[in-house]
Design an enzyme around this catalytic site. Structure first.
Site, short mmCIF file in Angstrom:
data_model
loop_
_atom_site.label_atom_id
_atom_site.label_comp_id
_atom_site.label_asym_id
_atom_site.label_seq_id
_atom_site.Cartn_x
_atom_site.Cartn_y
_atom_site.Cartn_z
N ASN A 81 3.21 -6.27 1.90
CA ASN A 81 2.49 -5.05 1.76
C ASN A 81 1.33 -5.34 1.13
OD1 ASN A 81 1.85 -2.52 0.97
ND2 ASN A 81 3.55 -2.03 -0.39
N HIS A 106 1.37 5.25 5.46
CA HIS A 106 0.90 3.82 4.97
C HIS A 106 1.17 2.77 5.93
CE1 HIS A 106 0.03 0.75 2.11
NE2 HIS A 106 1.38 0.35 1.99
N CYS A 120 -5.21 0.81 3.53
CA CYS A 120 -3.77 -0.02 3.90
C CYS A 120 -3.84 -0.46 5.43
CB CYS A 120 -2.47 0.92 3.66
SG CYS A 120 -2.27 2.53 4.59
#
Length: 438
Positions: free
Chosen positions: A383, A362, A70
């Site tokens: 995202n 994250h 991520c």
């Protein structure tokens, strides 16, 4: 002296349960639906209108799939828009796989170096055990991504696309870490037998050849030179020949790691402090993993300033808290587990960090904010979980969720206040590998 549970204790627990209003009804609800679904608060949906007063132009959502990259996806996502604009290719995407290859190679080198450095430590030494457990995985920091970009450059995704293994890293992680642990046993035995550091590093270099081969098998061979061929959004054909990854970076991406600063909201640390994490700095001579500790509002002000200039903002958060993945919702009022169980579950940010209830788990990118009378009410989030989650991959975050679970942002230094610039000028204080922010 410890005290055991007794039958009398159990009887009192059962009596208290039976006296709880609607206990059996709630029990059936949780047993059938699970804690999360049973605690959903439908009334909170009125706050989830996906209209934002400030939005950055972005392209199609990316997808890290079953990998822990991520931080790298978020890093490349905040940079790709300038390339998309320059080339007039709306959905341009960098090759995450290319930089992932060198990330895993650099981590391996760092791991071996730590095992050599700590070869004389006992088997239960805390620092040795930390790095032994750290091993080699997908995780990382923005500064690591910046270091990789500056050292190895960038390539378009078409030049080094994803492989099954780059998108599903668990199997590689297992076998790679098994090799590293086996090599650690050998290194420590060599040290005990009187081997010099030079001999240990000769052994390391030989093992690095094996790791390089493993990574090629898993991710593919990184390009040394390539032709960049594409059609723009007007269907015009282009080709740029004989580029190296560093050529591509210098020609198409305006990026200098030194231009960026990390602001962190960590109330269990000194406010106005300048810290760094040597344990996370696995690319030698690269940008340091350092940050300035500031108040929550200062994070928001910096994000808003950069968004107003049309630039997305990298951030780190505890994404698994109060999240609906499918609907793409981050909202502290959307789940009422405290009311479901009749408990006070409130912990402020400081207490969550101190108790290790918090984690910066994250990284994503802010691409919009809704300001009402100058104050943020909700945020648009890019995202890297594909377009099947949220609004074609984009999440909505309430401002209260930002307060509770956003810990770090990365912004251009030009958005720092004078006070923050003064913090950055302070001497850096290194943090232990097991610090709450590690």
């Amino acid at each position: 002296m410890s005290e055991d549970l007794t039958l009398k204790d159990l009887a009192s627990f059962e009596e208290a349960y039976q006296q709880t209003p609607l206990a059996n009804v709630l029990a059936r609800t949780v047993q059938e639906n699970g804690v999360v679904k049973a605690s959903k608060n439908y009334a909170a949906k009125k706050n989830h209108d996906r209209t934002f007063s400030i939005e950055v132009k972005t392209g199609k959502i990316t997808n890290q799939k079953k990998s822990g990259r991520c931080w790298l996806f978020a890093t490349l996502n905040v940079l790709r828009q300038q390339v998309a604009d320059k080339l007039k290719v709306k959905d341009f995407e960098f090759s995450q796989n290319y930089d992932s290859f060198y990330d895993r190679l650099e981590k391996t080198n760092f791991y071996y170096e730590k095992m050599i450095e700590l070869a004389d430590r006992p088997n239960d030494d805390r620092e040795y055990l930390f790095y032994l457990d750290w091993g080699n995985s997908d995780g990382g920091q923005f500064a690591n991504g910046a270091a990789l970009i500056e050292k190895y450059g960038l390539v378009p995704k078409s030049v080094m696309p994803e492989t099954y293994t780059s998108e599903h890293t668990a199997e590689l992680n297992d076998v790679l870490n098994l090799k590293l642990k086996k090599d650690t046993v050998t290194l420590r035995q060599m040290h005990q037998d009187g081997a010099s550091d030079e001999e240990l590093r000769t052994f390391k270099k030989e093992q690095m050849k094996d790791v390089y081969r493993m990574l090629v098998y898993a991710f593919g061979q990184p390009p040394v030179e390539f032709d960049f061929e594409y059609r723009d959004d007007d269907n015009n054909y282009h080709i740029d020949r004989h580029l190296t990854p560093k050529d591509f970076l210098e020609k198409y991406v305006d990026f200098k790691a030194e231009d960026y600063t990390s602001l962190v909201d960590a109330p269990d640390h000194e406010l106005g402090g300048h810290f760094n994490m040597p344990s996370q700095e696995y690319i030698f001579n690269g940008p340091k993993v350092d940050f300035l500790t500031v108040a929550t509002k200062e994070l928001k002000d910096a994000v808003i300033a950069q968004l107003k200039d049309g630039k997305a903002v990298w951030f780190g958060c505890d994404v698994l808290k109060d999240m609906d993945r499918k609907e793409g919702i981050l909202d502290t009022e959307y789940f009422k587990q405290d009311e479901l169980f009749g408990l006070d579950l409130a912990l402020d940010k400081k207490k969550r960090l101190e108790s290790r209830e918090a984690a910066c788990s994250h990284a994503m990118a802010f691409t919009g904010v809704d300001l009402v009378e100058g104050k943020p009410t909700k945020w648009k989030v890019e995202n890297s979980w594909g377009d099947e989650n949220g609004d074609k991959g984009y999440f909505i975050m309430t401002d209260a969720w930002f307060d509770a679970y956003v810990y770090e942002i990365i912004v251009d230094k030009k958005y720092l206040t004078k006070a923050q610039q003064e913090i950055a000028a302070k001497a850096v204080k290194p943090l232990a590998p097991w610090d709450s922010l590690a």
